[in-house]
Design an enzyme around this catalytic site. Structure first.
Site, PDB file in Angstrom:
ATOM      1  CE  LYS B 106      -3.234   2.707   2.676  1.00  0.00           C
ATOM      2  NZ  LYS B 106      -3.967   2.898   3.942  1.00  0.00           N
ATOM      3  N   GLY B 167      -8.402   9.260   8.769  1.00  0.00           N
ATOM      4  CA  GLY B 167      -8.816   9.340  10.171  1.00  0.00           C
ATOM      5  C   GLY B 167      -9.880  10.384  10.461  1.00  0.00           C
ATOM      6  CB  ALA B 194      -8.204   7.661   3.719  1.00  0.00           C
ATOM      7  N   GLY B 195     -10.973   8.088   5.286  1.00  0.00           N
ATOM      8  CA  GLY B 195     -12.074   9.028   5.481  1.00  0.00           C
ATOM      9  C   GLY B 195     -13.413   8.389   5.804  1.00  0.00           C
ATOM     10  CG  ASN B 216      -7.048   1.038  11.134  1.00  0.00           C
ATOM     11  OD1 ASN B 216      -5.869   0.791  11.015  1.00  0.00           O
ATOM     12  ND2 ASN B 216      -7.670   0.748  12.276  1.00  0.00           N
ATOM     13  CB  SER B 217     -10.109   5.667  12.220  1.00  0.00           C
ATOM     14  OG  SER B 217      -8.753   5.913  11.956  1.00  0.00           O
TER      15      SER B 217
END
Lengths: 67, 270
Positions: B106, B167, B194-195, B216-217
């Protein structure tokens, strides 16, 4: 004695030596990490023939959590 | 539950692997390693992202983490998070290939420390080198169509535009841009990376025709990460089914769904 930078920290080692020897001198385990010398990747297969000199910079990286 | 899964299981290919899950999950920020393990299992994700960081002499923290990930028996996608130049990212990718035993990477090259926006110039430069070295590059990029085109030009088979800042949990800032990339590159594997903050964001990304989402977050920082992992599993699945089903065209006017013929209490006034 010579000085090298290991993971950003100035460190004294006994003399110029190859990567395999410095790993042992710095008391790293023998596997589970990868190493770069002066910003360039050093493959395990070349540890014996890659020499560390005064003021060289070494990065030793291991797996961590990532996103 | 079994019937539901039988109806919805589809397979797809990415990086030379055939998968059934379209959810890619991160391994960071969980309350504990055990919670991480449970959440990844619950998500049924088949790709997990990992990273490399400096290790002190005598430590084996990385080994413990890596043992948990290996035991999950799913595909590992190492990242180059924290790199600010093509050279740093290339070196990190080479190190990751040796440690994790995969040619998947990645590719993240950050161009701005405040919003962690990827540096398109360095990302393309690194992608070109890594592809020539045999890597399967998963580049994290913005939703810029031209950058996606440059990444495709150098041989990327996968492109991962952001939904919004890493994040942030803000969801898809520019769905129209994501649609433009999808339409331009029907042959590439596209992942929104992301986001993503809520399951509905993941569903929206999948409804746009994206092949998967990476997050992830949103799971790790939920009050109950394991339950949230389950929610995302279904959200991704629902979005994919919605896309495959073909959504209706939006209309600018109201249109009753109940038949108007035979409407009670209707009078024809003269």
């Amino acid at each position: 004695m010579i000085e090298v930078i290991v993971n950003g920290i100035r460190t004294e080692i006994s003399s110029e030596m190859n990567v395999k020897e410095i790993i042992k001198e710095l008391k790293y385990k023998q596997k589970g990490f990868a190493l770069a010398l002066n910003g360039t990747f050093v493959a395990v297969s070349t540890y014996d023939t890659t020499i560390i000199y005064d003021n060289d910079s070494i990065e030793i990286l291991a797996p961590v959590q990532g996103g | 539950m079994t019937k539901h899964l039988e109806q919805t299981t589809d397979t797809w290919e990415i990086g030379g692997k055939i998968l059934t899950s379209r959810l890619l999950i991160g391994s960071a920020l969980y309350p504990s390693p055990a919670n991480m393990e449970d959440a990844i299992k619950e998500s049924e994700a088949q790709i997990v992202t990992v990273a490399l960081r400096r290790q002190a002499a005598g430590e084996n923290a990385g080994g413990n983490f890596w043992n948990i990930i290996k035991a999950l028996n799913i595909h590992v996608l190492p990242n180059t998070a924290g790199c600010h130049s093509a050279k740093e990212a290339i070196t990190t990718a080479q190190m990751a290939r040796e440690v994790f035993g995969t040619n998947w990477i990645k590719l993240e090259v950050i161009g701005d420390q405040y919003n962690l926006q990827p540096d398109p110039f360095e990302t393309v430069k690194a992608a070109e080198v890594l592809i020539k070295e045999g890597f399967e590059v998963f580049p994290y990029t913005t939703d810029d169509l031209v950058v996606a085109k440059r990444l495709a030009d150098v041989g990327c088979k996968v492109i991962m535009p952001w939904g919004s800042m890493i994040g942030s949990g803000k969801g898809l800032m520019n769905p129209d841009n994501l649609v433009a990339i999808r339409k331009q590159f029907p042959e590439l594997k596209l992942i929104v990376d992301a986001g993503i903050g809520k399951p509905s964001h993941a569903t929206q990304a999948m409804e746009l025709g994206y092949d998967g989402v990476l997050l992830n977050s949103a799971i790790a920082l939920a009050q109950d990460p394991v339950k949230m992992a389950n929610a995302f599993k279904y959200a991704v699945e629902a979005g994919r089914l919605g896309y495959e089903s073909g959504t209706m065209q939006a209309r600018e006017f109201a249109s009753p769904s109940t038949p108007t013929i035979g409407t009670p209490f209707w009078h024809q006034f003269k």
